[in-house]
Design a protein around this motif. Structure first.
Motif, PDB file in Angstrom:
ATOM      1  N   VAL A 143       0.841  -1.197   0.000  1.00 40.76           N
ATOM      2  CA  VAL A 143       0.000   0.000   0.000  1.00 40.76           C
ATOM      3  C   VAL A 143       0.877   1.248   0.000  1.00 40.76           C
ATOM      4  O   VAL A 143       0.713   2.146  -0.830  1.00 40.76           O
ATOM      5  CB  VAL A 143      -0.960   0.001   1.208  1.00 40.76           C
ATOM      6  CG1 VAL A 143      -1.759   1.305   1.255  1.00 40.76           C
ATOM      7  CG2 VAL A 143      -1.900  -1.209   1.145  1.00 40.76           C
ATOM      8  N   GLU A 144       1.839   1.289   0.917  1.00 34.00           N
ATOM      9  CA  GLU A 144       2.747   2.440   1.016  1.00 34.00           C
ATOM     10  C   GLU A 144       3.873   2.377  -0.017  1.00 34.00           C
ATOM     11  O   GLU A 144       4.617   3.339  -0.192  1.00 34.00           O
ATOM     12  CB  GLU A 144       3.339   2.519   2.425  1.00 34.00           C
ATOM     13  CG  GLU A 144       2.305   2.750   3.506  1.00 34.00           C
ATOM     14  CD  GLU A 144       1.557   4.059   3.350  1.00 34.00           C
ATOM     15  OE1 GLU A 144       2.166   5.054   2.897  1.00 34.00           O
ATOM     16  OE2 GLU A 144       0.349   4.087   3.658  1.00 34.00           O
ATOM     17  N   GLN A 145       4.028   1.221  -0.644  1.00 32.46           N
ATOM     18  CA  GLN A 145       5.053   0.988  -1.667  1.00 32.46           C
ATOM     19  C   GLN A 145       6.461   1.249  -1.131  1.00 32.46           C
ATOM     20  O   GLN A 145       7.237   2.016  -1.709  1.00 32.46           O
ATOM     21  CB  GLN A 145       4.762   1.814  -2.923  1.00 32.46           C
ATOM     22  CG  GLN A 145       3.427   1.453  -3.561  1.00 32.46           C
ATOM     23  CD  GLN A 145       3.165   2.166  -4.854  1.00 32.46           C
ATOM     24  OE1 GLN A 145       3.817   1.862  -5.855  1.00 32.46           O
ATOM     25  NE2 GLN A 145       2.243   3.101  -4.857  1.00 32.46           N
ATOM     26  N   GLN A 146       6.761   0.582  -0.020  1.00 36.15           N
ATOM     27  CA  GLN A 146       8.098   0.729   0.538  1.00 36.15           C
ATOM     28  C   GLN A 146       8.535  -0.559   1.229  1.00 36.15           C
ATOM     29  O   GLN A 146       7.725  -1.409   1.584  1.00 36.15           O
ATOM     30  CB  GLN A 146       8.165   1.899   1.515  1.00 36.15           C
ATOM     31  CG  GLN A 146       7.353   1.719   2.778  1.00 36.15           C
ATOM     32  CD  GLN A 146       7.452   2.927   3.705  1.00 36.15           C
ATOM     33  OE1 GLN A 146       7.750   4.032   3.273  1.00 36.15           O
ATOM     34  NE2 GLN A 146       7.207   2.709   4.980  1.00 36.15           N
ATOM     35  N   VAL A 147       9.859  -0.668   1.397  1.00 38.16           N
ATOM     36  CA  VAL A 147      10.468  -1.775   2.110  1.00 38.16           C
ATOM     37  C   VAL A 147      11.309  -1.182   3.227  1.00 38.16           C
ATOM     38  O   VAL A 147      11.919  -0.129   3.070  1.00 38.16           O
ATOM     39  CB  VAL A 147      11.336  -2.663   1.172  1.00 38.16           C
ATOM     40  CG1 VAL A 147      12.464  -1.866   0.523  1.00 38.16           C
ATOM     41  CG2 VAL A 147      11.884  -3.874   1.917  1.00 38.16           C
ATOM     42  N   SER A 148      11.326  -1.875   4.354  1.00 40.07           N
ATOM     43  CA  SER A 148      12.169  -1.434   5.461  1.00 40.07           C
ATOM     44  C   SER A 148      12.862  -2.628   6.084  1.00 40.07           C
ATOM     45  O   SER A 148      12.341  -3.742   6.101  1.00 40.07           O
ATOM     46  CB  SER A 148      11.340  -0.690   6.516  1.00 40.07           C
ATOM     47  OG  SER A 148      10.373  -1.549   7.089  1.00 40.07           O
ATOM     48  N   ALA A 149      14.060  -2.356   6.592  1.00 40.81           N
ATOM     49  CA  ALA A 149      14.843  -3.351   7.325  1.00 40.81           C
ATOM     50  C   ALA A 149      15.655  -2.583   8.358  1.00 40.81           C
ATOM     51  O   ALA A 149      16.567  -1.843   7.990  1.00 40.81           O
ATOM     52  CB  ALA A 149      15.755  -4.126   6.385  1.00 40.81           C
ATOM     53  N   GLY A 150      15.283  -2.721   9.617  1.00 44.96           N
ATOM     54  CA  GLY A 150      15.938  -1.908  10.640  1.00 44.96           C
ATOM     55  C   GLY A 150      15.642  -0.443  10.385  1.00 44.96           C
ATOM     56  O   GLY A 150      14.494  -0.050  10.179  1.00 44.96           O
ATOM     57  N   ASP A 151      16.688   0.370  10.355  1.00 41.91           N
ATOM     58  CA  ASP A 151      16.533   1.814  10.112  1.00 41.91           C
ATOM     59  C   ASP A 151      16.456   2.157   8.630  1.00 41.91           C
ATOM     60  O   ASP A 151      16.202   3.305   8.275  1.00 41.91           O
ATOM     61  CB  ASP A 151      17.718   2.585  10.726  1.00 41.91           C
ATOM     62  CG  ASP A 151      17.746   2.454  12.232  1.00 41.91           C
ATOM     63  OD1 ASP A 151      16.664   2.260  12.823  1.00 41.91           O
ATOM     64  OD2 ASP A 151      18.841   2.544  12.811  1.00 41.91           O
TER      65      ASP A 151
END
Length: 197
Positions: A143-151
């Motif tokens: 939905v937000e079109q993002q990936v995150s890993a830690g910071d």
């Protein structure tokens, strides 16, 4: 059953290298299976054998991962559906990479596994973060079109048609047929060429 796929979060497994083809993902000798059951244990079988337990899919630290991190042209080669099936049966629910073979991508969509693309720099960064800390949570949000890993947070890309199918849950063609059985029967009942004397 809710078929929507909007966000996947969990540990990840990095498989580094470009042009990893379907023959490497699941060797041809496993294509004789009548069902896809048990394919997961054979994913990357030859690579794992050659690396004698040093392949990421053998590492204890990556067991239970939900996200597969890859590089460019992943899933190229023959069009075998067994390749994404083996990945799914191992437990992967999302693949993040630089690019994917078109047929492999389509087969993944049919299985409910989004293949999202990122830049080469982002793919390498994600792999490095996970190699340094295999327990870090990787979250992919369609939905937000993002990936995150830690910071670390960056944008992902997925063609809008596939993205909407996942968000709406309409990627599951069989599920859509079953869910709309009554409407299909109503339409069939109105068609004159389906009426027999």
């Amino acid at each position: 059953m809710d078929s929507k796929v909007t966000k996947i979060s969990g540990t990840a497994i990095p498989v580094v290298g470009n042009d990893i083809d379907t023959d490497r993902i699941i060797p041809a000798r496993y294509l004789k299976a009548v069902t896809f059951d048990g394919l997961g244990e054979h994913v990357f079988a030859d690579d794992r054998s050659q690396l004698q337990g040093q392949h990421p899919f053998d590492a204890a630290s990556y067991q239970g991962a939900k996200v597969l991190l890859v590089n460019s042209n992943f899933g190229c080669g023959s069009s075998r559906e067994h390749a994404p099936q083996a990945i799914v049966k191992w437990g992967i629910q999302m693949i993040v990479g630089e690019s994917f073979s078109e047929i492999f991508f389509g087969n993944c969509v049919m299985l409910g596994i989004p293949c999202v693309t990122v830049s080469a720099a982002t793919a390498n960064r994600l792999q490095s973060v996970v190699q340094a800390n295999p327990q870090v949570a990787v979250t992919v949000d369609l939905v937000e079109q993002q990936v995150s890993a830690g910071d670390f947070v960056d944008a992902i890309s997925l063609n809008e048609g596939a993205r909407q199918q996942f968000i709406a849950g309409t990627w599951d063609a069989c599920g859509q047929l079953v869910a709309n059985g009554a409407k299909i029967q109503e339409t069939a009942d109105r068609l004159p060429y389906l009426k027999f004397a």
